[in-house]
Design an enzyme around this catalytic site. Structure first.
Site, PDB file in Angstrom:
ATOM      1  CG  HIS A   1     -25.174   9.404 -30.027  1.00 48.01           C
ATOM      2  ND1 HIS A   1     -25.007   8.078 -30.408  1.00 48.01           N
ATOM      3  CD2 HIS A   1     -26.502   9.570 -29.823  1.00 48.01           C
ATOM      4  CE1 HIS A   1     -26.199   7.479 -30.429  1.00 48.01           C
ATOM      5  NE2 HIS A   1     -27.115   8.356 -30.076  1.00 48.01           N
TER       6      HIS A   1
ATOM      7  CB  CYS B   1     -18.870   6.098 -30.226  1.00 48.74           C
ATOM      8  SG  CYS B   1     -20.296   5.031 -30.562  1.00 48.74           S
TER       9      CYS B   1
END
Length: 339
Positions: A157, A199
């Site tokens: 992440h 991301c």
């Protein structure tokens, strides 16, 4: 008098700049002899069962580079959470990257080098830069040199300019860039392929300033990277979109493949990835379309050719054999030897 001083200072600066440029050119010349070995650093930075897909991501790339010839001794595998042994796994000791369960990417020969709470920013940076304790086992060291091509794959992440490690700390894009520069200065690589699936992935390579680095990210700044599909038997997403299509491409690659890194950089167009894959190649001296994919995902093994004639003639000779009171002679042929 002031003008003369300024002129002298500018002249000295020009000489210093010319000497620095000359040193840089000589350094590139000395390190442009080609690469001699391949390494891979594969890192999953996430914990918890709902991040099952990140373990599947990294194990999928691990399986591919092993299949294409990079040995475990030259792969550093870092997994923050072991999904194969998670009590919620309905199929213990397995990790699948497809709901049809075609491939168990955990397999029976996975060698994890950093596990659980060993997967930290400090250990990752120390690994890259070689600043490990003398007592560190050989299997936990990145023993690269100026001839090493290194695949660095990261998944987890992230956000704008950072990648989280185990939801407790993060590495910034500047820290990542500085670690790679230390590697270059210490002659720890020839070329690097930096690959990140997270991301806002492109933000992690924006600050790179070291030469010979080709980078790809699964999403641009401001975009999220998306998962591919759910396995109903497990109840979570089991692989991310970018890695899914990257793996699909790698499955078609063989050791003698003519496919290039340029082709690999196009594996996930926006119509299937949904996010926009970012590429940075301004630091890379070669045309990616002329770089074999096996330069990073395969293995280079130097072979030395000997032009001298080798005599392999076997010359039998008599040898005496004594068994009890019997003495007999027989022809003995020695093992094959080279001279």
């Amino acid at each position: 008098m002031l003008k003369i001083g300024i002129f002298a200072a500018l002249s000295l600066l020009s000489v210093v700049s010319a000497e620095f440029a000359s040193q840089q050119f000589n350094e590139f010349a000395n390190r442009s002899k080609g690469h001699t070995n391949n390494w891979a650093v594969l890192v999953d930075t996430s914990r918890f069962w709902f991040n099952y897909r990140h373990v599947a991501n990294v194990l999928s790339i691990y399986r591919s580079v092993k299949r294409l010839g990079i040995p475990d001794s030259q792969i550093i595998l870092m997994i923050a959470d072991d999904m194969a042994c998670n009590p919620r796994n309905p199929r213990p000791a397995t990790v699948f990257n497809n709901a049809n369960q075609h491939i168990n990417v955990y397999g029976d020969d996975v060698e994890v080098d950093y596990r659980g709470y060993e997967v930290t920013v400090e250990n990752f940076v120390r690994l890259l830069t070689g600043r490990l304790l003398p007592s560190t086992p050989r299997s936990k060291q990145l023993l690269t040199d100026e001839g090493s091509n290194i695949l660095i794959y990261l998944t987890g992440h992230g956000g704008d300019g950072f990648l989280k490690f185990q939801d407790s700390e993060e590495i910034t894009s500047q820290e990542m860039a500085d670690a790679l520069e230390q590697m270059w200065q210490k002659q720890r690589y020839h070329e690097i392929f930096f690959m990140i699936d997270t991301c806002q992935a492109a933000s992690m390579y924006e600050r790179f300033y070291s030469p010979n680095i080709l980078a790809v990210g699964s999403s641009l700044v401001g975009e999220d990277s998306l998962s591919h599909h759910v396995d109903p038997a497990i109840g979570v997403y089991i692989i991310d979109r970018y890695t899914y299509y990257a793996l699909e491409f790698l499955e078609s690659v063989s050791l003698d493949s003519t496919k290039s890194m340029g082709e690999f950089l196009q594996v996930c167009p926006k119509r299937v990835c949904i996010s926009t894959v970012g590429v940075r190649n301004d630091l890379f001296r070669r045309n990616p379309y002329k770089v074999p994919i096996t330069d990073f995902f395969g293995s280079v093994r130097p072979i030395e050719f000997i032009e001298e004639l080798v005599n392999t003639t076997l010359v039998p000779y008599e040898q005496t054999k004594i068994v009890g009171n019997d003495i007999s002679k027989f022809k003995y042929v020695p093992p094959l030897t080279f001279t």
